[in-house]
Design a protein around this motif. Structure first.
Motif, PDB file in Angstrom:
ATOM      1  N   GLY A  77       0.439  -1.290   0.113  1.00 21.46           N
ATOM      2  CA  GLY A  77      -0.355   0.006   0.226  1.00 21.46           C
ATOM      3  C   GLY A  77       0.640   1.535   0.131  1.00 21.46           C
ATOM      4  N   ARG A  78       2.139   1.397  -0.399  1.00 17.50           N
ATOM      5  CA  ARG A  78       2.699   2.251  -0.317  1.00 17.50           C
ATOM      6  C   ARG A  78       3.095   3.122  -1.020  1.00 17.50           C
ATOM      7  NH1 ARG A  78       7.831  -1.631   1.156  1.00 17.50           N
ATOM      8  NH2 ARG A  78       7.959  -0.577   3.355  1.00 17.50           N
ATOM      9  N   THR A  79       2.643   4.413  -1.293  1.00 15.88           N
ATOM     10  CA  THR A  79       2.606   5.453  -2.086  1.00 15.88           C
ATOM     11  C   THR A  79       3.891   5.500  -3.336  1.00 15.88           C
ATOM     12  OG1 THR A  79       0.608   6.841  -1.150  1.00 15.88           O
ATOM     13  CG2 THR A  79       2.171   7.887  -2.983  1.00 15.88           C
ATOM     14  N   LEU A  80       3.877   5.463  -4.184  1.00 12.13           N
ATOM     15  CA  LEU A  80       4.994   5.540  -5.373  1.00 12.13           C
ATOM     16  C   LEU A  80       4.971   7.068  -5.311  1.00 12.13           C
ATOM     17  CD1 LEU A  80       4.448   1.998  -7.123  1.00 12.13           C
ATOM     18  CD2 LEU A  80       6.150   2.483  -5.042  1.00 12.13           C
ATOM     19  N   VAL A  81       6.483   7.618  -5.448  1.00 11.52           N
ATOM     20  CA  VAL A  81       6.458   8.991  -6.027  1.00 11.52           C
ATOM     21  C   VAL A  81       7.255   8.262  -7.128  1.00 11.52           C
ATOM     22  CG1 VAL A  81       7.509  11.377  -4.986  1.00 11.52           C
ATOM     23  CG2 VAL A  81       6.105  10.520  -3.387  1.00 11.52           C
ATOM     24  N   GLU A  82       7.191   9.197  -8.579  1.00 11.30           N
ATOM     25  CA  GLU A  82       8.141   9.584  -9.655  1.00 11.30           C
ATOM     26  C   GLU A  82       8.919  10.363  -9.339  1.00 11.30           C
ATOM     27  OE1 GLU A  82       7.841   7.162 -11.566  1.00 11.30           O
ATOM     28  OE2 GLU A  82       5.591   6.277 -11.852  1.00 11.30           O
ATOM     29  N   LEU A  83      10.411  10.529  -9.749  1.00 13.34           N
ATOM     30  CA  LEU A  83      11.249  10.692  -9.598  1.00 13.34           C
ATOM     31  C   LEU A  83      11.687  11.194 -10.870  1.00 13.34           C
ATOM     32  CD1 LEU A  83      13.779  10.691  -6.205  1.00 13.34           C
ATOM     33  CD2 LEU A  83      11.983  12.689  -6.568  1.00 13.34           C
ATOM     34  N   SER A  84      11.505  12.186 -11.852  1.00 13.67           N
ATOM     35  CA  SER A  84      12.602  12.447 -13.172  1.00 13.67           C
ATOM     36  C   SER A  84      13.799  12.314 -12.745  1.00 13.67           C
ATOM     37  CB  SER A  84      12.316  13.400 -13.447  1.00 13.67           C
ATOM     38  OG  SER A  84      12.858  15.013 -13.088  1.00 13.67           O
ATOM     39  N   ALA A  85      15.316  11.597 -13.654  1.00 14.13           N
ATOM     40  CA  ALA A  85      16.009  11.793 -13.947  1.00 14.13           C
ATOM     41  C   ALA A  85      17.003  12.743 -13.549  1.00 14.13           C
ATOM     42  CB  ALA A  85      17.129  10.818 -15.356  1.00 14.13           C
ATOM     43  N   ALA A  86      16.834  14.669 -13.503  1.00 11.83           N
ATOM     44  CA  ALA A  86      17.062  15.258 -13.096  1.00 11.83           C
ATOM     45  C   ALA A  86      16.944  15.830 -11.592  1.00 11.83           C
ATOM     46  CB  ALA A  86      16.243  16.254 -13.967  1.00 11.83           C
ATOM     47  N   GLN A  87      15.809  15.117 -11.005  1.00 13.07           N
ATOM     48  CA  GLN A  87      15.487  15.238 -10.282  1.00 13.07           C
ATOM     49  C   GLN A  87      16.456  14.300  -8.920  1.00 13.07           C
ATOM     50  OE1 GLN A  87      11.828  14.405  -9.983  1.00 13.07           O
ATOM     51  NE2 GLN A  87      11.718  16.412  -8.597  1.00 13.07           N
ATOM     52  N   VAL A  88      16.706  13.202  -9.599  1.00  7.79           N
ATOM     53  CA  VAL A  88      17.528  11.960  -8.873  1.00  7.79           C
ATOM     54  C   VAL A  88      18.621  12.957  -8.856  1.00  7.79           C
ATOM     55  CG1 VAL A  88      18.576  10.262  -9.407  1.00  7.79           C
ATOM     56  CG2 VAL A  88      16.526  10.062  -9.292  1.00  7.79           C
ATOM     57  N   GLY A  89      19.692  13.405 -10.113  1.00  7.16           N
ATOM     58  CA  GLY A  89      20.634  13.752 -10.197  1.00  7.16           C
ATOM     59  C   GLY A  89      20.596  15.633  -9.311  1.00  7.16           C
ATOM     60  N   GLU A  90      19.896  15.377  -8.603  1.00 13.81           N
ATOM     61  CA  GLU A  90      20.247  16.459  -7.457  1.00 13.81           C
ATOM     62  C   GLU A  90      20.159  15.169  -6.100  1.00 13.81           C
ATOM     63  OE1 GLU A  90      20.103  20.227  -7.848  1.00 13.81           O
ATOM     64  OE2 GLU A  90      20.432  20.008 -10.261  1.00 13.81           O
ATOM     65  N   PHE A  91      19.795  15.085  -6.192  1.00 16.56           N
ATOM     66  CA  PHE A  91      19.929  13.787  -4.880  1.00 16.56           C
ATOM     67  C   PHE A  91      18.502  13.367  -4.202  1.00 16.56           C
ATOM     68  CE2 PHE A  91      24.582  15.542  -4.987  1.00 16.56           C
ATOM     69  CZ  PHE A  91      25.364  14.380  -5.097  1.00 16.56           C
ATOM     70  N   ALA A  92      17.584  13.479  -4.687  1.00 10.55           N
ATOM     71  CA  ALA A  92      16.139  13.888  -4.307  1.00 10.55           C
ATOM     72  C   ALA A  92      15.648  12.615  -3.709  1.00 10.55           C
ATOM     73  CB  ALA A  92      15.464  13.855  -5.397  1.00 10.55           C
ATOM     74  N   GLY A  93      16.683  11.607  -4.652  1.00  5.67           N
ATOM     75  CA  GLY A  93      16.175  10.307  -4.040  1.00  5.67           C
ATOM     76  C   GLY A  93      17.332   9.670  -2.835  1.00  5.67           C
ATOM     77  N   ASN A  94      17.922  10.283  -2.829  1.00  5.15           N
ATOM     78  CA  ASN A  94      19.256  10.722  -1.872  1.00  5.15           C
ATOM     79  C   ASN A  94      18.254  10.986   0.171  1.00  5.15           C
ATOM     80  OD1 ASN A  94      22.113  10.478  -0.206  1.00  5.15           O
ATOM     81  ND2 ASN A  94      21.413   8.680  -0.721  1.00  5.15           N
ATOM     82  N   ALA A  95      17.601  10.410   0.167  1.00  2.96           N
ATOM     83  CA  ALA A  95      16.857  10.447   1.339  1.00  2.96           C
ATOM     84  C   ALA A  95      16.437   9.356   2.519  1.00  2.96           C
ATOM     85  CB  ALA A  95      15.360  11.732   1.426  1.00  2.96           C
TER      86      ALA A  95
END
Length: 336
Positions: A228-246
């Motif tokens: 039941g987790r909500t999936l938040v889609e990150l773009s490659a550009a957002q990943v490049g800004e460390f948005a996934g590194n949390a």
């Protein structure tokens, strides 16, 4: 905010470097990393020291226990990223990992393990570092993003995440391995899974479109959404800004999401609103650290161990001239 979750540790280990710089031995496969300016080395090191100190203080103010170790050496430029060389697990288990770069192997500190044993209930320590002799590497919770609730280890295939080591870790620690390939917008392989994906208790944010095989991408998305987790889609550009590194953590007022100020700026208002349904966002400013190719999540080694009773007197730990003073939970370990 939501209640306590096994996914969100309430304590972390951090390392504060006194001689921080961008590691020349890892430039080859870390697209996030910038080449260091030798002429500005002293200024860079001081800035990194301040950023780690401030981040540790802000986490403590949020109710997270921070064990802060100082690294006074010159040979370990990436010591600020301790999550790569060890991880901790419910039931009292600790893993020590094989590292690809020879100078990163020097980051392993037995005073950290001693602290864990003194302050938490540790049943065993499984050391995989001997795999380095066979050029087999698995760089901890950088190479893997662990779902502690559903017991799945997600890993991007790379020179730092060997399938053999992943399989061995998963067998010992009761995780299901989920290996896949991923590249950035320039077609370069993702070096660590934790720049691509963050798993929280109620959400996952990840650069799903960076997973190269559509069928595998579908499997990964489906597995992550099963509970039941909500999936938040990150773009490659957002990943490049460390948005996934949390990293999701347990604070005194509920769960928080520790991420960098740069990462937060990259998120859309809708993404922020979705995350805030589950966690309080704690933005931490670490621009100097990010030049080394890692961000907030890389700086945090979460402690998924049961705490022992608080010690009644301070205990000192030292290793190779580096020492710290344990002042009791929830205070930080400070340099002596």
């Amino acid at each position: 905010m939501s209640a306590h979750s096994v996914q969100a540790p309430s304590a972390v280990v951090m390392v504060r470097p006194h001689a921080f710089c961008s590691n020349p031995d890892t430039l080859g496969d870390n697209a996030f990393q910038q080449r260091g300016d030798v002429s500005a080395a002293a200024t860079v090191a001081k800035a990194a020291y301040r950023e780690v100190s401030t981040m540790a203080r802000r986490l403590q103010d949020a109710g997270v226990t921070v064990h802060l170790f100082d690294d006074c050496g010159q040979a370990t430029p990436d010591s600020v990223f301790p999550n790569n060389w060890f991880s901790t697990h419910a039931g009292g288990h600790v893993a020590i990992f094989p590292m690809a770069a020879p100078n990163r192997r020097l980051e392993r500190r037995w005073d950290v393990i001693d602290l864990l044993k003194a302050h938490y209930r540790v049943q065993d320590v499984i050391d995989y570092s001997g795999l380095e002799q066979d050029a087999v590497y698995l760089e901890g919770t950088g190479a893997m993003v662990l779902d502690h609730i559903d017991r799945v280890a997600y890993a991007v295939r790379s020179s730092r995440a060997d399938p053999l080591a992943l399989e061995r870790f998963c067998t010992h620690f009761n995780f299901e391995p989920m290996l896949f390939d991923a590249t950035d917008a320039q077609g370069r392989a993702v070096y660590h899974t934790n720049v691509l994906m963050c798993i929280g208790s109620d959400f996952v944010m990840a650069g799903f479109d960076m997973i190269t095989d559509p069928a595998r991408r579908k499997v990964v998305r489906s597995r992550l959404a099963e509970n039941g987790r909500t999936l938040v889609e990150l773009s490659a550009a957002q990943v490049g800004e460390f948005a996934g590194n949390a990293l999701e953590l347990q604070g005194s007022r509920g769960r928080i999401l520790a991420l960098s100020a740069r990462a937060l700026r990259a998120l859309t208002p809708r993404q922020v609103a979705t995350l805030e349904q589950s966690v309080e966002l704690l933005a931490l400013d670490v621009p100097t650290i990010e030049t080394a190719g890692g961000s907030v999540r890389c700086m945090l080694a979460g402690i998924h161990l049961k705490a022992r009773p608080v010690p009644t007197s301070p205990q000192a730990y030292s290793n190779d001239g580096v020492s710290g003073l344990v002042t009791g939970l929830p205070a930080a370990v400070q340099a002596s």
